[in-house]
Design an enzyme around this catalytic site. Structure first.
Site, mmCIF file in Angstrom:
data_model
loop_
_atom_site.group_PDB
_atom_site.id
_atom_site.type_symbol
_atom_site.label_atom_id
_atom_site.label_comp_id
_atom_site.label_asym_id
_atom_site.label_seq_id
_atom_site.Cartn_x
_atom_site.Cartn_y
_atom_site.Cartn_z
ATOM 1 N N PHE D 39 4.827 -28.684 8.331
ATOM 2 C CA PHE D 39 6.194 -29.221 8.328
ATOM 3 C C PHE D 39 7.171 -28.106 8.654
ATOM 4 O O PHE D 39 7.227 -27.095 7.942
ATOM 5 C CB PHE D 39 6.512 -29.846 6.965
ATOM 6 C CG PHE D 39 5.658 -31.046 6.653
ATOM 7 C CD1 PHE D 39 6.083 -32.320 7.006
ATOM 8 C CD2 PHE D 39 4.412 -30.919 6.047
ATOM 9 C CE1 PHE D 39 5.294 -33.432 6.743
ATOM 10 C CE2 PHE D 39 3.614 -32.023 5.777
ATOM 11 C CZ PHE D 39 4.060 -33.280 6.127
ATOM 12 N N VAL D 77 4.424 -26.465 4.157
ATOM 13 C CA VAL D 77 5.857 -26.465 4.443
ATOM 14 C C VAL D 77 6.256 -25.039 4.794
ATOM 15 O O VAL D 77 5.983 -24.110 4.018
ATOM 16 C CB VAL D 77 6.622 -26.939 3.187
ATOM 17 C CG1 VAL D 77 8.118 -26.854 3.410
ATOM 18 C CG2 VAL D 77 6.196 -28.351 2.807
ATOM 19 N N CYS D 78 6.890 -24.848 5.932
ATOM 20 C CA CYS D 78 7.289 -23.493 6.351
ATOM 21 C C CYS D 78 8.328 -22.921 5.388
ATOM 22 O O CYS D 78 9.377 -23.522 5.157
ATOM 23 C CB CYS D 78 7.875 -23.514 7.750
ATOM 24 S SG CYS D 78 8.685 -21.945 8.184
ATOM 25 N N VAL D 79 8.062 -21.744 4.869
ATOM 26 C CA VAL D 79 8.930 -21.167 3.845
ATOM 27 C C VAL D 79 10.339 -20.868 4.369
ATOM 28 O O VAL D 79 11.326 -21.157 3.679
ATOM 29 C CB VAL D 79 8.287 -19.899 3.222
ATOM 30 C CG1 VAL D 79 8.051 -18.806 4.262
ATOM 31 C CG2 VAL D 79 9.143 -19.364 2.085
ATOM 32 N N ALA D 82 12.176 -24.084 4.890
ATOM 33 C CA ALA D 82 12.392 -24.732 3.601
ATOM 34 C C ALA D 82 13.541 -24.067 2.839
ATOM 35 O O ALA D 82 14.378 -24.745 2.229
ATOM 36 C CB ALA D 82 11.112 -24.694 2.780
#
Lengths: 101, 135, 130, 130, 101, 135
Positions: D39, D77-79, D82
């Site tokens: 994501f 989820v890409c940090v 995010a």
């Protein structure tokens, strides 16, 4: 009942500017913002479309032109460059706003 | 400020691809309670919002087409659809859902809310509005 | 003049959120009244206090919250759009049995009627979206 | 085959998130291995457990979480994306001094390297976005 | 090295389909999904563009056609309708995927 | 699986209007550490990402143009820009930023990474990739 039309899409990606120009009336203003400012580049296909419009004021937002490296020498004639304050003035000096999202 | 204003909802986006169509419709439904003069405009890909026969079961999303049909119950009587937008897309009025209202001034006769207008007329409709809500 | 501003896209993903902010600042500088900023569609995502942008970039939520405090702005987040996307205040959190909320100071959650009211009350309504 | 899936848009706002989900379900039904769902951009907003969609509509976060549990899917989820948008897990919450987190079960936050790794490991990488 | 191209934008709003068709090669497949499926409507301008493509398979996702009320009788000929499982098969039977976002 | 794959990043969107350009660039920067064969393609509005002279101060957003220039330091040597896309938009190679790399096989001579290609060549570049990352 003059209208301010805002166009925020690149004319090379979407039909937004074209549709807007098909619905403007004499005395209206079209303000190019965000990716919409790409329409003013000299020699580009969209510039021909813009240049053919009569009786309508064309403006473009300086912050968006600058962010994209579109300097005065790269722009077609007849486009008024406004800052955000000028954007506000266009909103208040026209009767209402249609955003061509 | 107690005067009635002419509200025009301008719908230019296809349904389903983004939420613009659905959430615009939700504004219209809420706005109907405010006793303003309401009109809806459908042009460009917005005309796809009125194409009949949606079946969203395979997509797995909510089918909100019935809400358009119900607009007449909310006293929405003016639905302008641009002819040129229909024609470019291979559509005609026959492809659209039925939208009706009861005309109080004509013994509550059921009448179509949909008015097919030319691009030029659409421009005038925009010019004639007091407030434009753009989706 | 009395202005209403509508934001339909979320922070960072679309420039609409930046343009709306810069427009609002300019309107206030010109002495206009900003009656309300209404956040709808993904625009509600501007209202989360959990965002942590890179230090060399703008902080989109903070600058809205600070502007609201300075000018007593009414920043309204549409409740239906916010629920769908997971933007909650404490009341909404309790009502839906959630264990956390994320709304930022200066924003309040309310109904779509607030948008219609802005349309009725304001001299101009300006939309920013995709 | 081993498939990698990339989601670049948020829930409800764009259909991309629905298409990605339906595609993932179909790929699993066909017996393919889904190596990872990554994501990115507004796609990270699919991962908030705070969303409360209308009862007659799909629950986009829940259906991802349930699919992950059923098939042991790796939802990443890409940090960086995010953080910008306010999607945090407990570690991220503490690290940035925030008072709440909102990540849903079945999602984990990690770096962009996970996307590159999916590109290297997978037979096919499929993007869904705007 | 056949490519699967996915197009998810309405051809009446964006240049996406046009750009895709300018870059397909013989043996490739173009799969229309989401608002991309509007290109198949008979009598529409975009349908002419689609019909002029040679040597390329055109497919459209059934879930998106149905959601939009585009029934078989409204579609141009030559478009293969696939479900999500068929989408998966197109991904695996081609060597890679280019999503025209 | 230890073989080197050809990664192609396809960039078709204008910068600033959406985050696609910026977040795509962030993938390229991270991806450079993975020792794959990396190439970037700019076509359609993606070519605007390389137009020089950005000044984002009035917009109030971060100017990420320097990161493109730095790609050479990350060993990105192949940047394909479509000629037709430039021409339609009134642009030429002179309007673009300089992107260079040091050629190890030529005594570390500094060379331009930008290769202007035709639409037909761009199609072949896509066909030739192993993995396409589409932004």
């Amino acid at each position: 009942m003059a209208l301010l039309h805002t166009v925020n899409k690149s004319p090379y990606e979407r039909n937004t500017l074209e549709s807007c120009l098909n619905h403007v009336q004499e005395g209206d203003t079209v303000l190019l913002i965000e990716d919409g400012v790409y329409a003013v580049i000299k020699g580009g296909r969209a510039a021909d479309v813009l240049a053919s419009v009569k009786g309508v004021k064309i403006a473009a937002l300086s912050a968006d032109l600058k962010a994209r490296g579109i300097t005065a020498d790269k722009m077609i004639d007849g486009v008024e460059v406004v800052d955000y304050g000028g954007f506000v003035d266009l909103v208040t000096s026209n009767d209402k706003v249609q955003a061509w999202l | 400020m107690s005067d009635v204003k002419k509200f025009l909802y301008v719908n230019r986006k296809a349904p389903h691809g983004t939420i613009y169509a659905l959430e615009s419709l939700e504004v219209v439904l809420i706005g109907a309670a405010f006793e303003q003069d309401v009109a809806l405009a459908f042009l460009d890909d917005g005309v796809f919002q009125l194409v009949k026969g949606w079946d969203t079961s395979e997509l797995g999303a909510k089918n909100f087409q019935p809400a358009y049909t119900a607009l007449g119950d909310y006293d929405v009587q003016k639905v302008y659809v641009e002819r040129e937008s229909l024609e470019e897309r291979g559509l005609s009025e026959d492809d659209l859902i039925e939208m009706t209202y009861e005309d109080e001034d004509d013994d509550f006769a059921e009448k179509s809310s949909i008015r097919i207008v030319s691009r030029e007329e659409m421009a005038k409709i925009m010019a004639d509005a007091d407030v434009i809500l753009s989706f | 003049m009395k202005l209403g501003i509508v934001v339909l896209e979320g922070p960072y993903q679309h420039e609409a959120s930046d343009t709306a902010y810069n427009f609002t600042v300019a309107a206030l500088e010109k002495g206009h009244e900003v009656f309300r900023v209404f956040f709808y569609h993904d625009g509600v995502n501007n209202a989360t206090r959990l965002m942590v942008p890179p230090q060399d970039d703008r902080h989109i939520q903070k600058r809205w919250s600070e502007l609201a405090e300075k000018h007593n702005l009414d920043l309204v987040v549409c409740v239906a759009a916010a629920q769908r996307r997971g933007i909650l205040d404490e009341d909404e959190m309790k009502r839906h049995g959630k264990d956390a909320n994320n709304i930022a100071p200066g924003f309040r959650i309310s109904g779509l009627g607030q948008l219609i009211e802005a349309g009725i009350q304001c001299d101009r309504l300006v939309f920013f979206g995709d």
